[in-house]
Enzyme design. Structure first.
Site, PDB file in Angstrom:
ATOM      1  N   ARG A 121      -7.263   6.058  -5.484  1.00  0.00           N
ATOM      2  CA  ARG A 121      -6.983   7.480  -5.660  1.00  0.00           C
ATOM      3  C   ARG A 121      -7.335   7.934  -7.075  1.00  0.00           C
ATOM      4  NH1 ARG A 121      -0.884   7.719  -3.460  1.00  0.00           N
ATOM      5  NH2 ARG A 121      -1.165   9.975  -3.696  1.00  0.00           N
ATOM      6  N   ILE A 129       0.864  -1.176   0.000  1.00  0.00           N
ATOM      7  CA  ILE A 129       0.000   0.000   0.000  1.00  0.00           C
ATOM      8  C   ILE A 129       0.901   1.227   0.000  1.00  0.00           C
ATOM      9  CG2 ILE A 129      -1.997  -1.094   1.083  1.00  0.00           C
ATOM     10  CD1 ILE A 129      -1.152  -0.037   3.745  1.00  0.00           C
ATOM     11  N   ASP A 130       0.370   2.361  -0.415  1.00  0.00           N
ATOM     12  CA  ASP A 130       1.177   3.563  -0.560  1.00  0.00           C
ATOM     13  C   ASP A 130       1.736   4.046   0.779  1.00  0.00           C
ATOM     14  OD1 ASP A 130       0.604   3.602  -3.284  1.00  0.00           O
ATOM     15  OD2 ASP A 130      -1.201   4.810  -2.992  1.00  0.00           O
ATOM     16  N   LYS A 131       2.809   4.792   0.688  1.00  0.00           N
ATOM     17  CA  LYS A 131       3.489   5.319   1.871  1.00  0.00           C
ATOM     18  C   LYS A 131       2.527   5.995   2.851  1.00  0.00           C
ATOM     19  CE  LYS A 131       6.525   9.146   3.176  1.00  0.00           C
ATOM     20  NZ  LYS A 131       7.332  10.297   2.679  1.00  0.00           N
TER      21      LYS A 131
END
Length: 346
Positions: A255, A152-154
């Site tokens: 997103r 998953i993104d930062k």
């Protein structure tokens, strides 16, 4: 544009290729430092200019300075004396929030701000560095990253499963590929999502102009098929709290998909959600939103639920995590504002 990475080329010259890009046929002349800034995540212009000064940037096999203009079909390479750092995993004693563990796998609740794996500009301090410290002999995935089944993104918080054995890695990857896992996210998005629920389907690939973004396409040659199921949880005036269930797992999928239907994630800087996209022009409202941005200095996205079949026991396991404090406080703040302001939903 095409990007490849090689760990073996140019060893005989004492240099290692870190990045290689081919400018597209429609590329207008552009300074090489700006060209690379658009393509290399977390790179700064100062670092790129320094690399050029050191003779590390090549265009069509010739070292160039930072003001060199890249043209259509040029081959741009970044060569260094050291091999790419992402190929080196340095164990680091970084605390992990482990919500489940057995001999086969573990489930982690990732904190926002923690990068999942090393990459350009983030060679240390990542989840992979932490895993290397806390666990020995984790299996490697296809990208040679120990234990990682997915990412998953930062700045996204929430649940991740990590494989501890080769069998677990193969079985969990199969489930993700066959779309039998359960992944639900909670997101706060700009605007009033009119439909109570819906499905967003498209191909997702790199944005044509901004290579740090992804974009939706109708053409299968421009990306990978992606499906997101969304459902309204709560309407909060100028923002909406939604549940997003992933049928596929593409880079930045939620997103990009939510932006594609006009509802960019709240404070998602990369996709423009750090601007006031809905609401009034009143100074007090702007101050309120700025306070929310400070309270939640990241995109409003949390991987809340993760479900999968255990590779060994075959039991379906489902894990839920609480919404983290920064996101929950922001939701509460919007709820209070919407109630006090009697906002008419558009």
């Amino acid at each position: 544009m095409k990007e490849t990475m090689s760990f073996n080329e140019d060893i005989e010259e004492g240099l290692f290729e870190h990045f290689r890009f081919e400018a597209g046929k429609g590329q207008a002349p552009l300074r090489v430092d700006k060209f690379l800034m658009n393509l290399i995540e977390n790179a700064t212009r100062n670092k790129i200019q320094q690399a050029a000064s050191n003779g590390n940037i090549f265009v069509n096999e010739i070292p160039v300075k930072s003001n060199h203009k890249v043209k259509a079909s040029d081959i741009v390479r970044v060569l260094m004396e050291e091999p790419p750092f992402e190929n080196k995993i340095i164990p680091e004693n970084i605390p992990l929030n482990i919500v489940y563990e057995d001999d086969t796998l573990l489930v982690i609740n990732k904190e926002p701000g923690l990068v999942v794996h090393p990459g350009h500009g983030n060679y240390t301090g990542t989840l992979v560095n932490a895993l290397a410290y806390h666990f020995e002999n984790l299996p490697l995935n296809s990208s040679e990253r120990p234990g990682l089944v997915h990412r998953i993104d930062k700045d996204t918080s929430g649940l991740l499963v990590v494989a501890k054995t080769e069998w677990a890695m193969a079985e969990l990857q199969r489930q993700f590929a066959e779309k039998t896992t359960e992944r639900e996210y909670v997101a706060l998005v700009w605007g009033n999502v009119v439909e109570e629920e819906g499905i967003i389907e498209s191909y997702i690939g790199r944005h044509v102009k901004n290579r740090m973004q992804m974009a939706t396409y109708d053409d299968e040659t421009k990306g990978k098929w992606a499906v997101t199921h969304y459902k309204v949880l709560e309407r909060l005036g100028y923002v909406t709290l939604v549940s997003c269930r992933l049928e596929t797992g593409r880079t930045h999928q939620i997103r990009v998909h939510m932006k594609s239907i006009g509802h960019t994630l709240f404070n998602d800087e990369r996709y423009g959600g750090n601007l006031i996209l809905k609401g009034t022009t009143f100074t007090k409202y702007k101050q309120f939103v700025d306070n929310c941005f400070q309270m939640l200095p990241r995109q409003a996205l949390h991987a809340k639920t993760l479900g999968f079949e255990h590779p060994t026991t075959k039991e379906f396991m489902r894990f839920n995590s609480e919404i983290p404090a920064d996101l929950q406080q922001t939701i509460d703040k919007w709820r209070s504002y919407a109630t006090a302001s009697h906002i008419e939903l558009e």
